[in-house]
Design a protein around this motif. Structure first.
Motif, PDB file in Angstrom:
ATOM      1  N   MET A  87      41.500  51.056  49.251  1.00 43.72           N
ATOM      2  CA  MET A  87      41.180  49.662  48.919  1.00 43.72           C
ATOM      3  C   MET A  87      40.472  49.501  47.569  1.00 43.72           C
ATOM      4  N   HIS A  88      40.364  50.589  46.813  1.00 38.81           N
ATOM      5  CA  HIS A  88      39.812  50.458  45.456  1.00 38.81           C
ATOM      6  C   HIS A  88      40.590  51.398  44.545  1.00 38.81           C
ATOM      7  N   VAL A  89      41.627  50.870  43.920  1.00 39.91           N
ATOM      8  CA  VAL A  89      42.416  51.691  42.998  1.00 39.91           C
ATOM      9  C   VAL A  89      42.614  50.927  41.695  1.00 39.91           C
ATOM     10  N   HIS A  90      43.127  51.648  40.711  1.00 47.85           N
ATOM     11  CA  HIS A  90      43.510  51.032  39.438  1.00 47.85           C
ATOM     12  C   HIS A  90      44.880  51.562  39.079  1.00 47.85           C
ATOM     13  N   LEU A  91      45.858  50.684  39.051  1.00 51.68           N
ATOM     14  CA  LEU A  91      47.227  51.101  38.771  1.00 51.68           C
ATOM     15  C   LEU A  91      47.463  51.095  37.263  1.00 51.68           C
ATOM     16  N   ILE A 165      39.126  37.644  43.774  1.00 54.46           N
ATOM     17  CA  ILE A 165      38.459  37.573  42.471  1.00 54.46           C
ATOM     18  C   ILE A 165      37.556  38.784  42.350  1.00 54.46           C
ATOM     19  N   LYS A 166      37.629  39.483  41.223  1.00 58.69           N
ATOM     20  CA  LYS A 166      36.775  40.661  41.018  1.00 58.69           C
ATOM     21  C   LYS A 166      35.671  40.325  40.028  1.00 58.69           C
ATOM     22  N   LEU A 167      34.445  40.569  40.449  1.00 53.96           N
ATOM     23  CA  LEU A 167      33.273  40.241  39.637  1.00 53.96           C
ATOM     24  C   LEU A 167      32.579  41.508  39.165  1.00 53.96           C
ATOM     25  N   ALA A 212      32.032  46.450  45.919  1.00 48.12           N
ATOM     26  CA  ALA A 212      33.149  47.339  45.568  1.00 48.12           C
ATOM     27  C   ALA A 212      32.827  48.831  45.606  1.00 48.12           C
ATOM     28  N   HIS A 213      31.559  49.181  45.626  1.00 44.93           N
ATOM     29  CA  HIS A 213      31.164  50.603  45.692  1.00 44.93           C
ATOM     30  C   HIS A 213      29.844  50.703  46.454  1.00 44.93           C
ATOM     31  N   ILE A 214      29.656  51.782  47.197  1.00 44.85           N
ATOM     32  CA  ILE A 214      28.344  52.049  47.801  1.00 44.85           C
ATOM     33  C   ILE A 214      27.301  52.275  46.708  1.00 44.85           C
ATOM     34  N   THR A 360      38.673  54.823  46.687  1.00 43.95           N
ATOM     35  CA  THR A 360      38.374  56.032  45.915  1.00 43.95           C
ATOM     36  C   THR A 360      38.297  55.792  44.414  1.00 43.95           C
ATOM     37  N   ASP A 361      38.589  54.558  43.958  1.00 40.28           N
ATOM     38  CA  ASP A 361      38.614  54.282  42.516  1.00 40.28           C
ATOM     39  C   ASP A 361      39.688  55.134  41.818  1.00 40.28           C
ATOM     40  N   ALA A 362      40.721  55.505  42.572  1.00 42.94           N
ATOM     41  CA  ALA A 362      41.777  56.349  42.013  1.00 42.94           C
ATOM     42  C   ALA A 362      42.568  55.598  40.966  1.00 42.94           C
TER      43      ALA A 362
HETATM   44 ZN   LIG Z   1      37.156  50.516  40.020  1.00 40.28          ZN
END
Ligand SMILES: [Zn+2]
Length: 675
Positions: A87-91, A165-167, A212-214, A360-362
């Protein structure tokens, strides 16, 4: 026993065509042990029927009648679990093998990008339509960083097509509140960092939906002035100083001492979230990777998954110029302390029952988190910190679907249940015994397609990894003479190191119907882009093209898929201004053109200017429905001759372009004196 099971699955899956998924196609998963994730249980001896991308029947194997036309995957007792969600990636397109394949191969059947771009929405739609292989994609709006002049305008511009929306960290308290009010008015899900000027209390009182992150909570334990009102660029240096100064005395503490020092603060922070309905995305593996990069970069690169990293990234890491190497420079010892605190947060969030999703911010090439593989590491870390396998898998399945439900109102994956998406991983061993068993797959089903293990192995075969970095592209072009041409671009990466074009000895293009009769000598080399290109008459065939280059004993290859051939019209140059041959006397001339009508896809316009030698000196665009452009002063020189043209494309991202048309080049001259 083991090998016969694999063999049987492979044989049966060969029957299933690899091409487009078919919404009417029925696939039967027969004799499986179901891991439904609706409860902590295994249901043996089940048969699941799937139509298109949906589950429509589940029952005992001897009771479910498999339709004659169904494709059959005989599980032979293997375990069928829901696909996983990162649930946390960057394509991005910068990975040596397609990122979407890396996800699929690892059983990641759902991803959410937290800094969306239009090309991802195109990927998403193509996957949904069965035109492209990949996981189901959700995408948040492009990040609202906090530097934006008018956040209100941004939010309305960005909401179209995005799921949330991403803040980001740099939003002022005022802007944060403004965004939250608008998001609530427009019923948009909000996910982000805890803005430095706002803090956790502000995020809770404004009811941001998700953190978005711990690691975001760590700033709660640092003394700093939230009212500093700093410009974005100054926040991080200011906080970095604060976090180092305040934590330096604790860098050498053992785990237990760290616990004693922080436990009270950690539990107090977690308590604030209780019964608040704010979910948290984990991204803990990032901490582990940071430590490896800082202290053992060579070892980090030696692990098998690092073979999938982009070459530029590896180079940067070896030179000590990688993102976290720079960020932690001189204060490397902070990283293990930070990880220890993040793990405590994970444990306490889990104990308190705060909804956690796995992320994972993959993907972003600048951090070294390899897509797909990272999800297994994240699951392992959850287990190491007190989760049962069932709970860890819940974070990557059921909880993710609940977050999507909060985003778009549809809770339709994450369990194996009638009506849910048929996203599966077929496993040799029970994942509820050990999450590491998820790595031993026999196949994956995502977005209506089944991938047998043999196909997966081909997708991520390390032999595909280039030792010469190559990007290849195929595009269908309609030229000004109204002819269709297939253009192949083969771009050699900077790290090749050899002389170009001479050191490339051969170029082979293999199309859907076999090897094409073109050789290296037939290509033109465009040196400023390291690009070998060629145009051949006629449109490309739909299917996958593979480009292979050799240099001595080195080889590199890349693939690109032409998924659809579209006859995009060429615009009528009689609508263009200035018309052919005009002399312009403004320092900042405006160019405008008549658009084309084409309904099958969004249309993006690119504006280009060439000098009298034929070099492109200026380009703007890949902007949807752009109809004019004003060139800034100083670009066009008095007395010089130029030519301009418009390119029309079905993608806003050059890597994703399938089809385009282009006009002929219209000449113009700049007057000797400009107004
Ligand atoms: Zn990220």
């Amino acid at each position: 026993m083991k090998s016969s099971k694999i063999l049987r699955v492979v044989i049966l899956t060969i029957l299933i065509p690899m091409g487009c998924s078919n919404s009417e196609e029925i696939i039967a998963f027969k004799n499986v042990s179901l891991v439904p994730m609706t409860a902590e249980k295994i249901v043996p001896d089940q048969t699941i029927l799937v139509k298109g991308d949906r589950i429509y029947r589940i029952g005992k194997s001897d009771e479910v009648k498999i339709p004659d036309k169904a494709k059959v995957v005989d599980g032979d007792g293997a375990f069928l679990m829901p696909g996983l969600a990162d649930m946390h990636v960057h394509l991005t397109g910068e990975w040596p093998l397609p990122q979407l394949d890396l996800f699929l191969a690892n059983g990641v059947t759902t991803v959410r990008d937290l800094d969306g771009r239009d090309f991802m929405l195109q990927w998403r739609d193509a996957i949904k339509a069965g035109q492209r292989a990949g996981p189901t994609i959700y995408a948040a709006s492009p990040i609202i960083w906090g530097y934006e002049k008018n956040v209100a305008e941004h939010i309305s511009k960005r909401k179209s097509g995005y799921d949330s929306i991403k803040l980001y960290s740099y939003l002022s308290e005022n802007d944060f509140k403004k965004v939250m009010v608008l998001a609530k008015e427009q019923k948009l899900y909000t996910v982000g960092h805890i803005p430095f000027a706002v803090g956790l209390d502000g995020v809770i009182s404004e009811e941001m939906n998700e953190i978005a992150h711990i690691e975001e909570f760590i700033w709660e334990f640092i003394d700093f002035d939230r009212n500093e009102n700093l410009p974005p660029k100054e926040w991080f240096p200011y906080l970095k100083k604060a976090i180092y100064q305040q934590n330096k005395p604790f860098f050498d503490l053992g785990t237990n001492e760290i616990k004693n020092k922080y436990l009270q603060e950690v539990t107090a922070t977690v308590r604030k979230l209780e019964s608040k309905n704010i979910s948290v995305c984990t991204t803990l593996y990032l901490d582990e990777v940071i430590i490896q990069k800082l202290f053992e970069p060579q070892k980090f690169l030696e692990q098998p998954t690092s073979a999938y990293l982009p070459q530029q990234y590896i180079n940067a890491l070896l030179q000590g110029k990688e993102k976290h190497q720079l960020q932690f420079q001189g204060g490397e010892d902070l990283a293990p302390l930070k990880y220890a605190i993040d793990k405590m947060l994970l444990i306490e969030l889990h104990k308190a029952g705060i909804p956690l999703t796995l992320g994972t911010d993959a993907g972003t090439g600048a951090m070294g988190i390899v897509p797909g593989f990272s999800i297994h590491a994240e699951l392992r870390i959850l287990i190491e910190n007190g989760f049962s396998p069932y709970e860890a898998i819940q974070a990557a399945t059921v909880n993710a679907s609940r977050v999507v439900a909060a985003m778009i109102g549809k809770d339709d994956f994450g369990t194996i249940d009638i009506g849910k998406r048929a996203d599966f991983i077929l496993l040799e061993k029970n994942p509820l015994d050990d999450v590491a068993n998820i790595k031993n797959r026999l196949g994956v089903m995502a977005a209506g397609r089944w991938y047998g293990e043999k196909e997966i192995q081909t997708m991520i075969d390390p032999a595909l990894l280039p030792t010469i970095p190559v990007i290849g592209g195929v595009v269908n072009i309609r030229n000004p003479a109204d002819e269709f041409i297939t253009v192949f671009d083969i771009i050699i990466g900077q790290s090749f190191g050899g002389r170009l074009p001479d050191d490339i000895e051969s170029i082979t293009v293999t199309g859907p119907e076999g090897v094409l009769a073109i050789r290296k000598e037939d290509f033109t080399f465009w040196s400023s882009a390291n690009d070998f290109y060629i145009g051949v008459p006629g449109s490309p065939k739909v299917g996958t093209y593979k480009f292979t280059v050799t240099s001595g004993n080195r080889q590199g290859s890349a693939i690109d898929t032409q998924s659809i051939v579209r006859p995009i019209p060429v615009p009528d140059i009689s609508t263009f201004s200035p018309p052919e041959g005009e002399t312009l006397d403004l320092k900042t001339p405006t160019f405008s053109w008549g658009t084309v009508t084409y309904f099958d896809a969004p249309i993006y316009y690119l504006f280009q200017i060439y000098d009298s030698t034929g070099e492109e000196i200026y380009r703007r665009g890949r902007i949807q429905n752009m109809t004019s452009h004003t060139v800034s002063a100083g670009i066009l020189k008095p007395g010089e001759k130029y030519r301009w043209r418009i390119r029309i494309s079905d993608s806003g991202h050059w890597m994703e372009e399938q089809n385009r048309s282009e006009t002929k080049k219209l000449s113009f001259k700049m007057a000797h004196a400009l107004k």
